[in-house]
Design a protein around this motif. Structure first.
Motif, PDB file in Angstrom:
ATOM      1  N   ARG A   8      51.744  45.288  28.362  1.00 47.74           N
ATOM      2  CA  ARG A   8      52.718  44.494  28.891  1.00 47.74           C
ATOM      3  C   ARG A   8      52.316  44.206  30.594  1.00 47.74           C
ATOM      4  O   ARG A   8      52.725  43.136  31.120  1.00 47.74           O
ATOM      5  CB  ARG A   8      53.895  45.271  28.900  1.00 47.74           C
ATOM      6  N   ARG A   9      51.762  45.247  31.102  1.00 45.18           N
ATOM      7  CA  ARG A   9      51.757  45.103  32.338  1.00 45.18           C
ATOM      8  C   ARG A   9      50.409  44.168  32.775  1.00 45.18           C
ATOM      9  O   ARG A   9      50.477  43.583  33.794  1.00 45.18           O
ATOM     10  CB  ARG A   9      51.216  46.405  33.148  1.00 45.18           C
ATOM     11  N   MET A  10      49.480  44.354  31.832  1.00 50.63           N
ATOM     12  CA  MET A  10      48.206  43.385  31.884  1.00 50.63           C
ATOM     13  C   MET A  10      48.683  41.889  31.720  1.00 50.63           C
ATOM     14  O   MET A  10      48.474  41.112  32.576  1.00 50.63           O
ATOM     15  CB  MET A  10      47.425  43.550  30.923  1.00 50.63           C
ATOM     16  N   ASP A  11      49.678  41.642  30.910  1.00 53.49           N
ATOM     17  CA  ASP A  11      50.266  40.299  30.523  1.00 53.49           C
ATOM     18  C   ASP A  11      51.104  40.048  31.912  1.00 53.49           C
ATOM     19  O   ASP A  11      50.898  38.634  32.269  1.00 53.49           O
ATOM     20  CB  ASP A  11      51.204  40.121  29.377  1.00 53.49           C
ATOM     21  N   GLU A  12      51.946  40.848  32.389  1.00 49.59           N
ATOM     22  CA  GLU A  12      52.545  40.214  33.359  1.00 49.59           C
ATOM     23  C   GLU A  12      51.767  39.938  34.994  1.00 49.59           C
ATOM     24  O   GLU A  12      52.041  39.026  35.478  1.00 49.59           O
ATOM     25  CB  GLU A  12      53.618  41.344  33.900  1.00 49.59           C
ATOM     26  N   HIS A  13      50.848  40.750  35.176  1.00 45.41           N
ATOM     27  CA  HIS A  13      49.881  40.333  36.234  1.00 45.41           C
ATOM     28  C   HIS A  13      49.190  39.450  35.999  1.00 45.41           C
ATOM     29  O   HIS A  13      48.780  38.432  36.677  1.00 45.41           O
ATOM     30  CB  HIS A  13      49.199  41.822  36.591  1.00 45.41           C
ATOM     31  N   PHE A  14      48.325  39.386  34.680  1.00 48.37           N
ATOM     32  CA  PHE A  14      47.277  38.137  34.450  1.00 48.37           C
ATOM     33  C   PHE A  14      47.809  37.035  33.762  1.00 48.37           C
ATOM     34  O   PHE A  14      47.171  35.822  34.061  1.00 48.37           O
ATOM     35  CB  PHE A  14      46.040  38.880  33.888  1.00 48.37           C
ATOM     36  N   GLY A  15      48.724  37.078  33.117  1.00 46.13           N
ATOM     37  CA  GLY A  15      49.445  36.111  32.211  1.00 46.13           C
ATOM     38  C   GLY A  15      48.919  36.365  30.952  1.00 46.13           C
ATOM     39  O   GLY A  15      47.780  37.198  30.688  1.00 46.13           O
ATOM     40  N   VAL A  16      49.692  35.948  29.920  1.00 49.34           N
ATOM     41  CA  VAL A  16      49.428  36.366  28.372  1.00 49.34           C
ATOM     42  C   VAL A  16      48.037  36.099  28.042  1.00 49.34           C
ATOM     43  O   VAL A  16      47.172  36.706  27.331  1.00 49.34           O
ATOM     44  CB  VAL A  16      50.448  35.906  27.457  1.00 49.34           C
ATOM     45  N   GLY A  17      47.682  34.626  28.186  1.00 50.09           N
ATOM     46  CA  GLY A  17      46.255  34.215  27.938  1.00 50.09           C
ATOM     47  C   GLY A  17      44.968  35.088  28.724  1.00 50.09           C
ATOM     48  O   GLY A  17      44.016  35.302  28.079  1.00 50.09           O
ATOM     49  N   TYR A  18      45.213  35.089  29.873  1.00 49.39           N
ATOM     50  CA  TYR A  18      44.159  35.485  30.622  1.00 49.39           C
ATOM     51  C   TYR A  18      43.917  37.111  30.395  1.00 49.39           C
ATOM     52  O   TYR A  18      43.059  37.510  30.841  1.00 49.39           O
ATOM     53  CB  TYR A  18      44.161  35.279  32.205  1.00 49.39           C
ATOM     54  N   ALA A  19      45.000  37.861  30.213  1.00 53.38           N
ATOM     55  CA  ALA A  19      44.993  39.444  30.117  1.00 53.38           C
ATOM     56  C   ALA A  19      43.873  39.577  29.267  1.00 53.38           C
ATOM     57  O   ALA A  19      42.972  40.666  29.451  1.00 53.38           O
ATOM     58  CB  ALA A  19      46.317  39.937  29.859  1.00 53.38           C
ATOM     59  N   GLN A  20      43.954  39.275  27.882  1.00 55.34           N
ATOM     60  CA  GLN A  20      42.902  39.609  26.864  1.00 55.34           C
ATOM     61  C   GLN A  20      41.562  39.053  27.409  1.00 55.34           C
ATOM     62  O   GLN A  20      40.599  39.961  27.174  1.00 55.34           O
ATOM     63  CB  GLN A  20      43.350  38.795  25.694  1.00 55.34           C
TER      64      GLN A  20
END
Length: 64
Positions: A8-20
């Motif tokens: 959730r934190r990764m998605d919040e910081h980087f954006g859903v597509g870019y986090a992965q």
């Protein structure tokens, strides 16, 4: 920290597509020359990986 909170934190910081993409492609020496995903797969605690990501990528304190 649970993995769901980590992602959730990764998605919040980087954006859903870019986090992965970041987690699979960005090698960090602070993770022993591993990517985020490799570190998690190797048994690193999610909170420790998140701390490294915050340090390396300059995540603002309020999002840590």
């Amino acid at each position: 920290m649970r993995l769901t909170e980590f992602w959730r934190r990764m998605d919040e910081h980087f954006g859903v597509g870019y986090a992965q993409s970041f987690a699979h492609d960005h090698v960090m020496s602070e993770l022993g020359g591993r990517t985020v995903q490799q570190a998690l797969d190797a048994g690193w605690e999610a909170r420790d990986v998140w701390r490294v990501v915050c340090q390396v990528m300059g995540v603002p304190a309020q999002l840590r």
